[in-house]
Design a protein around this motif. Sequence first.
Motif, PDB file in Angstrom:
ATOM      1  N   VAL A 135       0.853  -1.192   0.000  1.00  0.00           N
ATOM      2  CA  VAL A 135       0.000   0.000   0.000  1.00  0.00           C
ATOM      3  C   VAL A 135       0.886   1.238   0.000  1.00  0.00           C
ATOM      4  CG1 VAL A 135      -1.723   1.321   1.295  1.00  0.00           C
ATOM      5  CG2 VAL A 135      -1.898  -1.177   1.165  1.00  0.00           C
ATOM      6  N   PRO A 136       0.694   2.152  -0.949  1.00  0.00           N
ATOM      7  CA  PRO A 136       1.546   3.354  -1.011  1.00  0.00           C
ATOM      8  C   PRO A 136       1.197   4.357   0.080  1.00  0.00           C
ATOM      9  CG  PRO A 136      -0.167   3.475  -2.664  1.00  0.00           C
ATOM     10  CD  PRO A 136      -0.311   2.120  -2.026  1.00  0.00           C
ATOM     11  N   ASP A 137       1.963   5.428   0.144  1.00  0.00           N
ATOM     12  CA  ASP A 137       1.684   6.502   1.089  1.00  0.00           C
ATOM     13  C   ASP A 137       0.274   7.047   0.845  1.00  0.00           C
ATOM     14  OD1 ASP A 137       4.207   6.256   2.144  1.00  0.00           O
ATOM     15  OD2 ASP A 137       5.069   7.875   0.935  1.00  0.00           O
ATOM     16  N   LEU A 138      -0.382   7.432   1.930  1.00  0.00           N
ATOM     17  CA  LEU A 138      -1.755   7.914   1.833  1.00  0.00           C
ATOM     18  C   LEU A 138      -1.776   9.435   1.747  1.00  0.00           C
ATOM     19  CD1 LEU A 138      -3.470   5.559   4.446  1.00  0.00           C
ATOM     20  CD2 LEU A 138      -3.110   5.203   1.990  1.00  0.00           C
ATOM     21  N   PRO A 139      -2.770   9.989   1.034  1.00  0.00           N
ATOM     22  CA  PRO A 139      -2.768  11.439   0.801  1.00  0.00           C
ATOM     23  C   PRO A 139      -3.197  12.273   1.998  1.00  0.00           C
ATOM     24  CG  PRO A 139      -4.678  10.441  -0.241  1.00  0.00           C
ATOM     25  CD  PRO A 139      -3.830   9.306   0.262  1.00  0.00           C
ATOM     26  N   HIS A 145     -12.291   8.749   1.998  1.00  0.00           N
ATOM     27  CA  HIS A 145     -11.334   7.892   2.687  1.00  0.00           C
ATOM     28  C   HIS A 145     -10.013   7.862   1.916  1.00  0.00           C
ATOM     29  CE1 HIS A 145     -14.576   6.565   5.225  1.00  0.00           C
ATOM     30  NE2 HIS A 145     -13.831   5.648   5.811  1.00  0.00           N
ATOM     31  N   ASP A 146      -8.948   7.728   2.671  1.00  0.00           N
ATOM     32  CA  ASP A 146      -7.626   7.614   2.057  1.00  0.00           C
ATOM     33  C   ASP A 146      -7.259   6.165   1.772  1.00  0.00           C
ATOM     34  OD1 ASP A 146      -6.623  10.531   2.328  1.00  0.00           O
ATOM     35  OD2 ASP A 146      -7.375  10.035   4.326  1.00  0.00           O
ATOM     36  N   LEU A 147      -7.838   5.244   2.547  1.00  0.00           N
ATOM     37  CA  LEU A 147      -7.602   3.826   2.340  1.00  0.00           C
ATOM     38  C   LEU A 147      -8.846   3.042   2.724  1.00  0.00           C
ATOM     39  CD1 LEU A 147      -5.779   1.330   1.806  1.00  0.00           C
ATOM     40  CD2 LEU A 147      -5.015   1.501   4.195  1.00  0.00           C
ATOM     41  N   ILE A 148      -9.316   2.209   1.810  1.00  0.00           N
ATOM     42  CA  ILE A 148     -10.343   1.211   2.094  1.00  0.00           C
ATOM     43  C   ILE A 148      -9.676  -0.132   1.878  1.00  0.00           C
ATOM     44  CG2 ILE A 148     -12.580   0.252   1.442  1.00  0.00           C
ATOM     45  CD1 ILE A 148     -13.359   3.045   0.442  1.00  0.00           C
ATOM     46  N   ILE A 149      -9.624  -0.934   2.915  1.00  0.00           N
ATOM     47  CA  ILE A 149      -8.856  -2.174   2.873  1.00  0.00           C
ATOM     48  C   ILE A 149      -9.716  -3.323   3.398  1.00  0.00           C
ATOM     49  CG2 ILE A 149      -7.825  -1.914   5.183  1.00  0.00           C
ATOM     50  CD1 ILE A 149      -5.136  -2.868   3.859  1.00  0.00           C
ATOM     51  N   SER A 150      -9.461  -4.520   2.897  1.00  0.00           N
ATOM     52  CA  SER A 150     -10.261  -5.664   3.322  1.00  0.00           C
ATOM     53  C   SER A 150      -9.393  -6.908   3.336  1.00  0.00           C
ATOM     54  CB  SER A 150     -11.456  -5.861   2.381  1.00  0.00           C
ATOM     55  OG  SER A 150     -12.256  -6.933   2.814  1.00  0.00           O
ATOM     56  N   PRO A 153      -8.586  11.768  -3.755  1.00  0.00           N
ATOM     57  CA  PRO A 153      -7.595  11.676  -4.826  1.00  0.00           C
ATOM     58  C   PRO A 153      -6.273  11.137  -4.290  1.00  0.00           C
ATOM     59  CG  PRO A 153      -8.789  13.743  -4.978  1.00  0.00           C
ATOM     60  CD  PRO A 153      -9.206  13.106  -3.678  1.00  0.00           C
ATOM     61  N   GLY A 154      -5.739  10.125  -4.945  1.00  0.00           N
ATOM     62  CA  GLY A 154      -4.511   9.494  -4.463  1.00  0.00           C
ATOM     63  C   GLY A 154      -4.745   8.426  -3.413  1.00  0.00           C
ATOM     64  N   GLY A 155      -6.012   8.166  -3.083  1.00  0.00           N
ATOM     65  CA  GLY A 155      -6.331   7.135  -2.111  1.00  0.00           C
ATOM     66  C   GLY A 155      -6.266   5.735  -2.713  1.00  0.00           C
ATOM     67  N   ALA A 182      -5.199  -0.939  -5.564  1.00  0.00           N
ATOM     68  CA  ALA A 182      -5.630  -0.019  -6.624  1.00  0.00           C
ATOM     69  C   ALA A 182      -5.567   1.415  -6.104  1.00  0.00           C
ATOM     70  CB  ALA A 182      -7.049  -0.360  -7.079  1.00  0.00           C
ATOM     71  N   ARG A 183      -4.692   2.218  -6.714  1.00  0.00           N
ATOM     72  CA  ARG A 183      -4.531   3.612  -6.289  1.00  0.00           C
ATOM     73  C   ARG A 183      -5.298   4.525  -7.247  1.00  0.00           C
ATOM     74  NH1 ARG A 183      -1.197   8.096  -7.122  1.00  0.00           N
ATOM     75  NH2 ARG A 183      -0.798   9.315  -5.232  1.00  0.00           N
ATOM     76  N   LYS A 184      -6.167   5.332  -6.659  1.00  0.00           N
ATOM     77  CA  LYS A 184      -6.955   6.275  -7.450  1.00  0.00           C
ATOM     78  C   LYS A 184      -6.074   7.417  -7.943  1.00  0.00           C
ATOM     79  CE  LYS A 184     -11.234   9.006  -6.982  1.00  0.00           C
ATOM     80  NZ  LYS A 184     -12.332   9.345  -6.029  1.00  0.00           N
TER      81      LYS A 184
END
Length: 271
Positions: free
Chosen positions: A29-33, A102-107, A130-132, A263-265
């Motif tokens: 997971v990349p850095d969050l915005p 949200h900056d990250l939705i994870i499951s 954006p960038g999430g 998947a990064r937006k």
Amino acid sequence: MPTPTWDPAQYLRHAGHRARPFTDLLARVPDLPGDPPRIADLGCGPGNVTALLARRWPTARVTGYDNAPEMLAKACAGPTGDGGRLDFAHADVRTWTPTEPHDLIISNATLHWVPGHTDRFPDWIAALAPGGTLAFQIPGNFDAPSHRLLRDLADSPRWRNRLSGVLRHENAVRTPVEYLNRLTALGCDTDAWETTYVHLLPGEDPVLDWVKGTALRPVLTALAGDPRAREEFVRDYREALRKAYPASGHGTPFPFRRIFAVARKEGPGGR
């Protein structure tokens, strides 16, 4: 498929092995915005891996969502390091839609329980800042002996009438390529892959012990009112698993395939 009754203690008996795919997912997971970031964990279970999110992003507001009261009762909410917060709430992943960006939705190991889960992707991607990032891992072992034997037994003449429609089938998940195509079409920079872990499980009948916490739950729930029938089903399933997963001198090897996607937006300035 009826909603199974969950047993947090049984699920956590193999917590180390079950958490490993999540840590591998988290590493990609990349850095969050956002600062602080807003994070949702869909299908959080007892919250043991949700806590890893707060550890990586100690300022984040993290909420774990689950529809099993038994699991949520074991989750520990509260403040985290550097002003962050870890909370838990009841929600159905089939209908959950964020009310704020949200900056990250994870499951983690949840979406295979949600028929048509790819239809939820557009709403979740739209809710990302954006960038999430949307990230998930799911079991990809529905054609493994552990699951095939379970379906075959449930579909045998002895059990067919009582267990029809109770279990998921091999189409419960998509291929990594299908996930990549679906998420890329939604405008995301997507990484999708699969890994087969070979867990070395200790003890007697450890594969049965494993599936009692997950794949076997719908059957145990369906037969809960008939202890003799449940004991008979588990006995026959145990014998089949012993043949399919023979023990070695060091334990029982249990191959387990997992599917991952990150998947990064697109961000404000593009990808």
